[in-house]
Design a protein around this motif. Structure first.
Motif, PDB file in Angstrom:
ATOM      1  N   VAL A  80       0.836  -1.204   0.000  1.00  0.00           N
ATOM      2  CA  VAL A  80       0.000   0.000   0.000  1.00  0.00           C
ATOM      3  C   VAL A  80       0.870   1.254   0.000  1.00  0.00           C
ATOM      4  O   VAL A  80       0.528   2.245  -0.656  1.00  0.00           O
ATOM      5  CB  VAL A  80      -1.032   0.001   1.155  1.00  0.00           C
ATOM      6  N   ARG A  83       1.886   1.882  -3.551  1.00  0.00           N
ATOM      7  CA  ARG A  83       0.781   2.429  -4.357  1.00  0.00           C
ATOM      8  C   ARG A  83       0.590   3.912  -4.060  1.00  0.00           C
ATOM      9  O   ARG A  83       0.394   4.717  -4.980  1.00  0.00           O
ATOM     10  CB  ARG A  83      -0.499   1.642  -4.116  1.00  0.00           C
ATOM     11  N   ILE A  84       0.682   4.291  -2.796  1.00  0.00           N
ATOM     12  CA  ILE A  84       0.546   5.704  -2.425  1.00  0.00           C
ATOM     13  C   ILE A  84       1.704   6.506  -3.002  1.00  0.00           C
ATOM     14  O   ILE A  84       1.495   7.605  -3.537  1.00  0.00           O
ATOM     15  CB  ILE A  84       0.466   5.856  -0.882  1.00  0.00           C
ATOM     16  N   GLU A 101      -6.595   4.479  -1.062  1.00  0.00           N
ATOM     17  CA  GLU A 101      -5.304   3.910  -0.662  1.00  0.00           C
ATOM     18  C   GLU A 101      -4.903   4.382   0.735  1.00  0.00           C
ATOM     19  O   GLU A 101      -4.348   3.605   1.522  1.00  0.00           O
ATOM     20  CB  GLU A 101      -4.212   4.242  -1.673  1.00  0.00           C
ATOM     21  N   GLU A 104      -6.890   2.404   3.098  1.00  0.00           N
ATOM     22  CA  GLU A 104      -6.344   1.052   3.168  1.00  0.00           C
ATOM     23  C   GLU A 104      -5.073   1.034   4.021  1.00  0.00           C
ATOM     24  O   GLU A 104      -4.861   0.112   4.817  1.00  0.00           O
ATOM     25  CB  GLU A 104      -6.044   0.518   1.762  1.00  0.00           C
TER      26      GLU A 104
END
Length: 156
Positions: A80, A83-84, A101, A104
């Protein structure tokens, strides 16, 4: 414009800290074993909390059982965070994808904290009451920074 950037930075820093915490906890036993240069993977814990052989075996079994779960959580946090990190440079506004995100990341961090505290409680069940309380407090202070005072004498 500066406030969203600070929020993004705070979330990113929190995510990195959670990853480091999980990684350090997952590798703590190995690092302690190497430092102690013995075959006992919980040498530090045994010494610090005066564990007898039976307690040490029970704790070692709990640690071995928990390690895959901890590594799984570390992998989730890393994923995660990546992705961020990819989304942040690509946007100047809070997009639904970025918000999802971030949510999450918070969820995974909370899952990691809860699992770590549950593990500490399970381990402490094999200790003398005063040692168990000290161990739980030590872990809680690391897992929940800012929630519990590290030294109550300094928080009067």
């Amino acid at each position: 414009m500066k406030r969203p950037a600070l929020i993004y930075l705070a979330v990113l820093v929190s995510a990195v800290l959670a990853y480091v915490l999980c990684f350090r906890m997952a590798t703590h036993e190995t690092r302690q074993m190497m430092a102690a240069d013995s075959g006992d993977g919980i040498a530090w814990l045994r010494k610090e909390f005066a564990l007898n052989d039976e307690q040490a075996r029970a704790v070692a079994a709990l640690q071995a059982e928990y390690e895959p779960r901890c590594m799984e959580m570390c992998a989730k946090i890393t994923a995660v965070n990546r992705r961020i990190e990819k989304l942040l440079p690509a946007t100047a506004t809070m997009t639904p994808e970025l918000k999802a995100e971030l949510e999450e990341a918070s969820r995974v961090q909370a899952e990691c904290r809860a699992a770590t505290l549950a593990q500490a409680m399970a381990i402490s069940a094999h200790m003398a009451p005063e040692q168990a309380a000290r161990y739980r407090a030590m872990i809680a202070a690391r897992v929940l920074p800012g929630v519990l005072p590290h030294d109550s004498a300094t928080h009067r």
